[in-house]
Design a protein around this motif. Structure first.
Motif, PDB file in Angstrom:
ATOM      1  N   ILE A 140       0.864  -1.180   0.000  1.00 42.31           N
ATOM      2  CA  ILE A 140       0.000   0.000   0.000  1.00 42.31           C
ATOM      3  C   ILE A 140       0.901   1.231   0.000  1.00 42.31           C
ATOM      4  N   TRP A 141       0.719   2.084  -1.004  1.00 45.14           N
ATOM      5  CA  TRP A 141       1.544   3.282  -1.171  1.00 45.14           C
ATOM      6  C   TRP A 141       0.681   4.534  -0.986  1.00 45.14           C
ATOM      7  N   ASP A 159     -10.245  -8.010  -3.682  1.00 41.02           N
ATOM      8  CA  ASP A 159     -11.575  -7.520  -3.318  1.00 41.02           C
ATOM      9  C   ASP A 159     -11.531  -6.625  -2.078  1.00 41.02           C
ATOM     10  N   LEU A 160     -10.325  -6.308  -1.609  1.00 35.50           N
ATOM     11  CA  LEU A 160     -10.177  -5.482  -0.411  1.00 35.50           C
ATOM     12  C   LEU A 160      -9.513  -4.140  -0.706  1.00 35.50           C
ATOM     13  N   PHE A 161      -9.567  -3.685  -1.951  1.00 32.67           N
ATOM     14  CA  PHE A 161      -8.903  -2.422  -2.291  1.00 32.67           C
ATOM     15  C   PHE A 161      -9.412  -1.265  -1.433  1.00 32.67           C
ATOM     16  N   GLU A 162     -10.726  -1.175  -1.276  1.00 35.68           N
ATOM     17  CA  GLU A 162     -11.264  -0.066  -0.483  1.00 35.68           C
ATOM     18  C   GLU A 162     -10.817  -0.176   0.967  1.00 35.68           C
ATOM     19  N   GLU A 163     -10.790  -1.402   1.495  1.00 32.65           N
ATOM     20  CA  GLU A 163     -10.318  -1.589   2.869  1.00 32.65           C
ATOM     21  C   GLU A 163      -8.844  -1.212   3.004  1.00 32.65           C
ATOM     22  N   MET A 164      -8.042  -1.541   1.990  1.00 34.65           N
ATOM     23  CA  MET A 164      -6.626  -1.157   2.028  1.00 34.65           C
ATOM     24  C   MET A 164      -6.491   0.363   2.056  1.00 34.65           C
ATOM     25  N   ALA A 165      -7.294   1.034   1.233  1.00 38.08           N
ATOM     26  CA  ALA A 165      -7.239   2.495   1.205  1.00 38.08           C
ATOM     27  C   ALA A 165      -7.668   3.086   2.541  1.00 38.08           C
ATOM     28  N   ARG A 166      -8.751   2.569   3.094  1.00 38.26           N
ATOM     29  CA  ARG A 166      -9.223   3.086   4.383  1.00 38.26           C
ATOM     30  C   ARG A 166      -8.177   2.852   5.476  1.00 38.26           C
ATOM     31  N   ARG A 180      -3.211  12.193   0.058  1.00 41.13           N
ATOM     32  CA  ARG A 180      -4.144  12.672  -0.951  1.00 41.13           C
ATOM     33  C   ARG A 180      -4.653  11.496  -1.778  1.00 41.13           C
ATOM     34  N   ALA A 181      -3.787  10.514  -1.962  1.00 44.59           N
ATOM     35  CA  ALA A 181      -4.132   9.351  -2.783  1.00 44.59           C
ATOM     36  C   ALA A 181      -3.520   8.104  -2.167  1.00 44.59           C
ATOM     37  N   VAL A 182      -4.087   6.963  -2.527  1.00 45.73           N
ATOM     38  CA  VAL A 182      -3.554   5.674  -2.080  1.00 45.73           C
ATOM     39  C   VAL A 182      -3.471   4.751  -3.292  1.00 45.73           C
ATOM     40  N   PHE A 183      -2.302   4.159  -3.462  1.00 40.94           N
ATOM     41  CA  PHE A 183      -2.067   3.188  -4.525  1.00 40.94           C
ATOM     42  C   PHE A 183      -1.774   1.827  -3.897  1.00 40.94           C
ATOM     43  N   VAL A 184      -2.008   0.769  -4.655  1.00 36.11           N
ATOM     44  CA  VAL A 184      -1.628  -0.571  -4.212  1.00 36.11           C
ATOM     45  C   VAL A 184      -0.873  -1.257  -5.342  1.00 36.11           C
ATOM     46  N   LEU A 196      -4.345   2.845  -8.624  1.00 38.22           N
ATOM     47  CA  LEU A 196      -4.921   3.908  -7.803  1.00 38.22           C
ATOM     48  C   LEU A 196      -6.261   3.437  -7.253  1.00 38.22           C
ATOM     49  N   VAL A 197      -6.405   3.439  -5.923  1.00 39.83           N
ATOM     50  CA  VAL A 197      -7.651   2.973  -5.312  1.00 39.83           C
ATOM     51  C   VAL A 197      -8.366   4.077  -4.532  1.00 39.83           C
ATOM     52  N   TYR A 198      -7.687   5.219  -4.338  1.00 38.36           N
ATOM     53  CA  TYR A 198      -8.322   6.332  -3.623  1.00 38.36           C
ATOM     54  C   TYR A 198      -7.619   7.624  -4.009  1.00 38.36           C
ATOM     55  N   ALA A 199      -8.401   8.691  -4.181  1.00 39.38           N
ATOM     56  CA  ALA A 199      -7.821  10.018  -4.408  1.00 39.38           C
ATOM     57  C   ALA A 199      -8.862  11.082  -4.109  1.00 39.38           C
ATOM     58  N   ASP A 200      -8.486  12.061  -3.305  1.00 36.75           N
ATOM     59  CA  ASP A 200      -9.319  13.238  -3.043  1.00 36.75           C
ATOM     60  C   ASP A 200     -10.739  12.879  -2.614  1.00 36.75           C
ATOM     61  N   GLY A 201     -10.841  11.928  -1.698  1.00 32.73           N
ATOM     62  CA  GLY A 201     -12.141  11.578  -1.145  1.00 32.73           C
ATOM     63  C   GLY A 201     -12.952  10.598  -1.961  1.00 32.73           C
ATOM     64  N   VAL A 202     -12.392  10.098  -3.053  1.00 32.29           N
ATOM     65  CA  VAL A 202     -13.118   9.181  -3.940  1.00 32.29           C
ATOM     66  C   VAL A 202     -12.361   7.858  -4.017  1.00 32.29           C
TER      67      VAL A 202
END
Length: 244
Positions: A140-141, A159-166, A180-184, A196-202
């Motif tokens: 997780i980056w 299937d856990l990308f969102e959990e990794m980001a959280r 600001r962002a989370v990559f895996v 990219l699994v998360y950026a700027d609240g999305v």
């Protein structure tokens, strides 16, 4: 809640899932796991959308009852998730602690100092358990808008990308910078490919980006220079889509 018996165990367990809003039909294999993950995301006492320890205990008991129906020799889970010393070991260390471990390093530690996502080993254990015991390594980056922050390697599943980001967002709260962002990145994939699994609240559905930084995307100066613009464009596009 403790689910016992043979003939009625599956029906009783399915009824628990139904009571908490899940479709009780066809609860087996990957569908059972996906349903349990969905309920855990909602009711898990640490990080769930609607934390409820008692509800999670019932769901866990029902989940194990259904899994035992498929593999009868599997031990039951009763109540809360098992303690760390109940997890399978490798050379005396919990298996989840080996994620990202280099062979030439001393044995990893499975000590958990804090039972929340500010503790790296808590994150490793939680994601490993949510994955059903996967040994698929993911790094997780987090990215703070200018540079990559300290990465964390875990055993998880796609299937856990969102959990990794959280987890990354909560883990980063112990420091001074928020991602600001989370990559895996999955071990074994090309080093040049980040998701990219998360950026700027999305939360994003694994948008692939290429870099030339080898094992560390932060070593690619050109990638770092253009990444904020890529995120800006995504944010603008998301805002336009919401306004449309």
């Amino acid at each position: 809640m403790r689910i016992e018996g043979a003939g009625d165990a599956r029906a009783a367990a399915a009824a628990v899932f139904a009571r908490f809003g899940a479709d009780p039909s066809g609860l087996a294999g990957n569908r059972l796991k996906a349903t349990w993950i969905g309920l855990a995301r909602r009711y898990h006492p640490l990080g769930g959308a609607e934390p409820d320890e008692a509800a999670m205990a019932e769901i866990n008991a029902a989940y194990d009852a259904l899994r035992r129906a498929e593999t009868p020799d599997r031990p039951a889970r009763r109540g809360a998730p098992p303690a760390a010393d109940a997890d399978p070991k490798r050379d005396g260390v919990a298996v989840w602690a080996w994620a990202g471990h280099a062979p030439d390093r001393p044995l990893p530690s499975d000590h958990i100092a804090r039972e929340d996502d500010s503790d790296a080993n808590f994150v490793r254990r939680r994601l490993w358990r949510l994955s059903g015991g996967s040994e698929e390594e993911w790094t997780i980056w987090p990215f703070d808008g200018q540079r990559f922050m300290t990465p964390l390697t875990v055993y998880a599943s796609s299937d856990l990308f969102e959990e990794m980001a959280r987890a990354a967002l909560r883990f980063a709260r112990r420091g001074f910078r928020a991602p600001r962002a989370v990559f895996v990145q999955r071990r074994g994939d090309r080093w040049s490919r980040l998701l990219l699994v998360y950026a700027d609240g999305v939360f994003h559905d694994a948008l692939a980006l290429e870099h030339r930084g080898g094992a560390n995307p932060g070593h690619d100066a050109f990638f770092l220079e253009r990444l904020p613009g890529v995120l800006d464009a995504l944010r603008t596009g998301a805002a336009a889509a919401r306004a449309a």
